[in-house]
Write an enzyme that holds these catalytic residues in place. Structure first.
Site, mmCIF file in Angstrom:
data_model
loop_
_atom_site.group_PDB
_atom_site.id
_atom_site.type_symbol
_atom_site.label_atom_id
_atom_site.label_comp_id
_atom_site.label_asym_id
_atom_site.label_seq_id
_atom_site.Cartn_x
_atom_site.Cartn_y
_atom_site.Cartn_z
ATOM 1 N N HIS A 1 24.872 17.202 24.972
ATOM 2 C CA HIS A 1 24.372 15.876 24.631
ATOM 3 C C HIS A 1 23.938 15.044 25.831
ATOM 4 C CE1 HIS A 1 22.964 13.467 21.443
ATOM 5 N NE2 HIS A 1 23.275 12.428 22.168
ATOM 6 N N TYR B 1 20.125 12.769 27.441
ATOM 7 C CA TYR B 1 19.860 11.580 28.250
ATOM 8 C C TYR B 1 19.227 11.934 29.582
ATOM 9 C CZ TYR B 1 22.087 9.448 24.439
ATOM 10 O OH TYR B 1 22.345 9.067 23.159
ATOM 11 N N HIS C 1 14.524 15.653 13.703
ATOM 12 C CA HIS C 1 15.102 14.643 14.583
ATOM 13 C C HIS C 1 14.738 14.874 16.045
ATOM 14 C CE1 HIS C 1 17.931 11.969 16.510
ATOM 15 N NE2 HIS C 1 18.460 12.988 17.143
ATOM 16 N N PHE C 2 14.993 16.090 16.537
ATOM 17 C CA PHE C 2 14.802 16.223 17.985
ATOM 18 C C PHE C 2 13.331 16.378 18.378
ATOM 19 C CE2 PHE C 2 16.372 20.665 17.071
ATOM 20 C CZ PHE C 2 15.206 21.344 17.365
ATOM 21 N N HIS C 3 12.447 16.608 17.390
ATOM 22 C CA HIS C 3 11.028 16.545 17.752
ATOM 23 C C HIS C 3 10.558 15.088 17.894
ATOM 24 C CE1 HIS C 3 10.887 20.881 17.024
ATOM 25 N NE2 HIS C 3 9.797 20.856 17.755
ATOM 26 N N ARG D 1 17.857 25.481 9.398
ATOM 27 C CA ARG D 1 16.975 25.667 10.549
ATOM 28 C C ARG D 1 17.117 27.088 11.070
ATOM 29 N NH1 ARG D 1 20.198 22.584 15.467
ATOM 30 N NH2 ARG D 1 18.569 23.536 16.728
ATOM 31 N N ARG D 2 16.229 27.505 11.942
ATOM 32 C CA ARG D 2 16.341 28.775 12.666
ATOM 33 C C ARG D 2 16.375 29.992 11.753
ATOM 34 N NH1 ARG D 2 21.016 27.350 17.168
ATOM 35 N NH2 ARG D 2 19.603 26.440 18.651
#
Lengths: 157, 544
Positions: free
Chosen positions: B216, B220, B367-369, B430-431
């Site tokens: 995580h 950042y 989300h992470f895209h 996913r995946r």
């Protein structure tokens, strides 16, 4: 500048209040309503799995079931589960090899399955839930990961 | 302006390398998208799919970001501080980072490391994958040493001055990276390399917890440089001062303090970790949402001030007065908008009562895209429109193309990401190579996956246009420096150093919070006694 400082403090107040609100809601729903996380602390020996878990369904009482599952590249054992009028289902799940993810599609059942650990979760199926549900593995576990599926049939009557 | 010869050479090599990673990773992304979408052709077989998926994750999440960040930092920091970077440290950093990446990439492409970018043990890859990752990390540490050495030199000569706001962001980024990576490197060398070389038994929960200790703050490490670029570029382009410098510094401090003791929110569904530890990490995750909310406020307030000064009236009239035709501004502002959606999704993911529904589903991919895939990537693209012309001494090959590209990315990503969030709510995992499970999956899965594929093709095209523009600029464009017009070089007036600039204090607080937050799960794991298991290959071959 005085005005912009006031705005900054107002915004910080809004942010803190919002996040404190989320924290309180989360604490309330997980503690008072019982939506906690899987946190069973049971380890097992992958070389002697048969001594610690017997794949299959056991009825513990009227509408109360214990379902024992073993995930392995690339299947669930058992891969066909039938439950009649379930009120409460206890899943005990482990893996014989690598990480897997146990997901019953369309429900809130979603738990990580690890070799060496037995995941234990409780599920109260919604009363209207009926018919065949797809169980998948939702954690990548090797080249045929997508073939790892099973069926849960809920019979009402 | 002083000449920064070896810094700029380093920056050029590092950024070109990051573009290669972006191009290859993007190609893998497209292959993966088409292969998994219902009714679209299978471009690769199963082994190919998961190898491509591993490559896409590693190249985008680690290589593209880390190399771009190093290039950006090597360009920015010496200019802002007026201090040279050590050439020895820079070239050692580059050599190790490139060598580590090459080793890992070779085994991924050879299909011998098909373990995905999260490499959860006991699923085992070729040892070169783990060693390559460790060497890359060590390279980045040497780069961090070069930057900190320069900063300390500047600090000795400027004891009472505050640091420039973007350089402070780079320092925060590197501090977060140094908080995040040592335990991961330790675990990789202690467990995963011996597992791959000698079949050592490892505990899957222990190794996974080390991974998310790192996983995580990694987020950042990507995000804070983008934030630093926003703080640097948006006021300069708009010709106004940043709304609040102290608020920006508080945001950096909160990133430094709260970005690491949060990783258990990736492990809510794991057995063997108590509800208390998970609740603790949820609260710290909410805490680390604060700096993002402060940043959004600060930048939007800066834009509003500029828009009103330019004659914008009414509640939203100022929005239309902003320079939407400047790709550096447009890319940054559009990133900020999608980052807002990403932030809301992040709060949902962090709330474990909701996480039940979305864990390991396409929701997470959506989300992470938005976050690393847009807030970070589109911002880096926007930065490139100023950085690359300046570094290569050439004009942008086509300003028209540069004007359109961020919008195309924005629209494509909006469609892609919203559709995948929806697919996740329907339970699509996913995946997965055959996402329809040979016809066993609900029919409701088809529509969002098709829509996502269309959005994906749109933003992929935007990425391809970006790389074409960059290639043409480096190789063919006229000499000049159009980047200066897109991003004026305005010197920053620096005030006195305050407690907000006291990095030592905040690092100390961060270390204390990390110790508290992570000793809880590690105490649980070690006091219970480990449960080591033998390694297994992705092809099902038992290795232990």
């Amino acid at each position: 500048m005085g005005d912009s400082h006031r705005l900054e403090y107002v915004w910080i107040g809004v942010v803190v209040a919002m996040l404190a609100g989320f924290t309180l809601i989360l604490a309330y729903t997980s503690e008072a309503k019982g939506y906690g996380t899987p946190d069973s602390a049971v380890t097992c020996d992958v070389k002697k799995l048969e001594e610690q878990i017997t794949p299959g369904v056991r009825q513990l009482g009227p509408g109360i079931y214990e379902v024992n599952l073993v995930g392995a590249q690339w299947s669930w054992n058992p891969n066909r589960i039938v439950l009649e009028n379930p009120k409460k289902v206890i899943f005990r799940i482990t893996s014989a090899d690598v990480l897997h993810g146990f997901e019953i599609v369309g429900t809130s059942v979603n738990v990580m399955v690890m070799p060496g650990y037995i995941a234990e979760i409780e599920w109260m199926p919604p009363e209207g839930l009926e018919g065949d549900l797809l169980i998948v593995c939702n954690e990548y576990c090797g080249l045929a990961h997508h073939q790892m599926k099973a069926t849960l049939t809920i019979v009402r009557g | 302006m002083a000449d920064f010869g070896h810094e700029d050479r380093f920056a050029r090599v590092s950024i070109v390398f990051s573009f290669i990673a972006l191009g290859l990773g993007g190609l893998f992304g497209l292959v993966q998208l088409i292969t998994r979408t219902p009714y679209m052709p299978k471009l690769v077989n199963e082994a190919g799919y998961y190898a491509v998926l591993t490559g896409h994750g590693v190249l985008m999440a680690i290589v593209w970001t880390a190399f771009f960040i190093m290039g950006f930092a090597a360009y920015l920091v010496p200019r802002e501080l007026g201090v040279r970077l050590s050439p020895k440290l820079l070239w050692a950093a580059l050599l190790l980072s490139v060598a580590g990446t090459a080793a890992a990439a070779t085994v991924i492409l050879a299909g011998k490391a098909t373990v995905l970018y999260t490499f959860y043990a006991p699923l085992a890859a070729h040892a070169a994958f783990y060693l390559g990752a460790a060497v890359l990390i060590i390279g980045t540490w040497i780069f961090a040493a070069a930057i900190f050495k320069a900063y300390l030199e500047w600090r000795r000569a400027n004891k009472d001055k505050e640091a420039p706001i973007a350089t402070l962001g780079v320092l925060a980024t590197l501090i977060i990276w140094l908080e995040a990576t040592p335990p991961l490197a330790f675990m990789v060398l202690k467990d995963l390399v011996p597992m791959a070389l000698a079949g050592k038994y490892v505990d899957p929960l222990e190794t996974r917890t080390y991974f998310w200790y790192f996983g995580h703050p990694l987020v950042y490490f990507w995000l804070v440089p983008a934030v630093a670029f926003w703080y640097y570029a948006i006021p300069r382009i708009l010709g106004v001062r940043l709304f609040s410098r102290s608020m920006a510094k508080v945001a950096y401090i909160l990133f430094i303090v709260a970005s690491t003791p949060v990783g258990l929110h990736h492990q809510f569904m794991d057995p063997g970790i108590s509800g208390f530890a998970k609740f603790f990490h949820t609260v710290t995750t909410y805490m680390v949402a604060t700096p993002s909310l402060l940043t959004a406020f600060n930048l939007i307030a800066t834009m509003e001030r500029a828009g009103r000064a330019a004659g914008g009236r009414g509640f939203l009239g100022w929005v239309w007065r902003l320079p939407w035709g400047n790709p550096v501004f447009a890319g940054s502002a559009l990133s900020l908008i999608l980052f807002g959606f990403g932030g809301i999704g992040g709060i949902i993911n962090a709330s474990y009562t909701l996480n039940y529904i979305v864990h390991n589903t396409m929701w997470i991919v959506g989300h992470f895209h938005l976050t690393v895939g847009t807030a970070v990537t589109l911002t880096f693209m926007a930065a490139s429109y100023a950085l690359v012309p300046s570094l290569f001494g050439r004009e942008l090959a086509s300003i028209r193309l540069a004007r359109v590209q961020p919008y195309l990315w924005f629209v494509g990503m909006l469609i892609f990401s919203l559709a995948l969030h929806l697919a996740g709510l329907y339970g699509v995992p996913r995946r997965v190579y055959d996402v329809m499970y040979g016809g066993a999956a609900p029919a409701s899965w088809v529509a969002p996956l098709l829509v996502a594929a269309m959005g994906g093709i749109v933003f992929w095209s935007s990425g391809a246009l970006f790389l074409l523009e960059m290639m043409a600029t480096m190789l063919r464009a006229r000499p000049g420096s159009q980047g200066v017009q897109l991003l004026p070089a305005v010197p920053e007036s620096l005030g006195r150093k305050t407690v907000l600039d006291s990095l030592k204090l905040w690092v100390l607080i961060a270390v204390v919070l990390i110790a508290i937050g992570w000793s809880i799960p590690f105490y649980e794991i070690y006091s219970r006694g480990l449960s080591p298991v033998p390694p297994v290959g992705p092809d099902g071959v038992k290795l232990g």
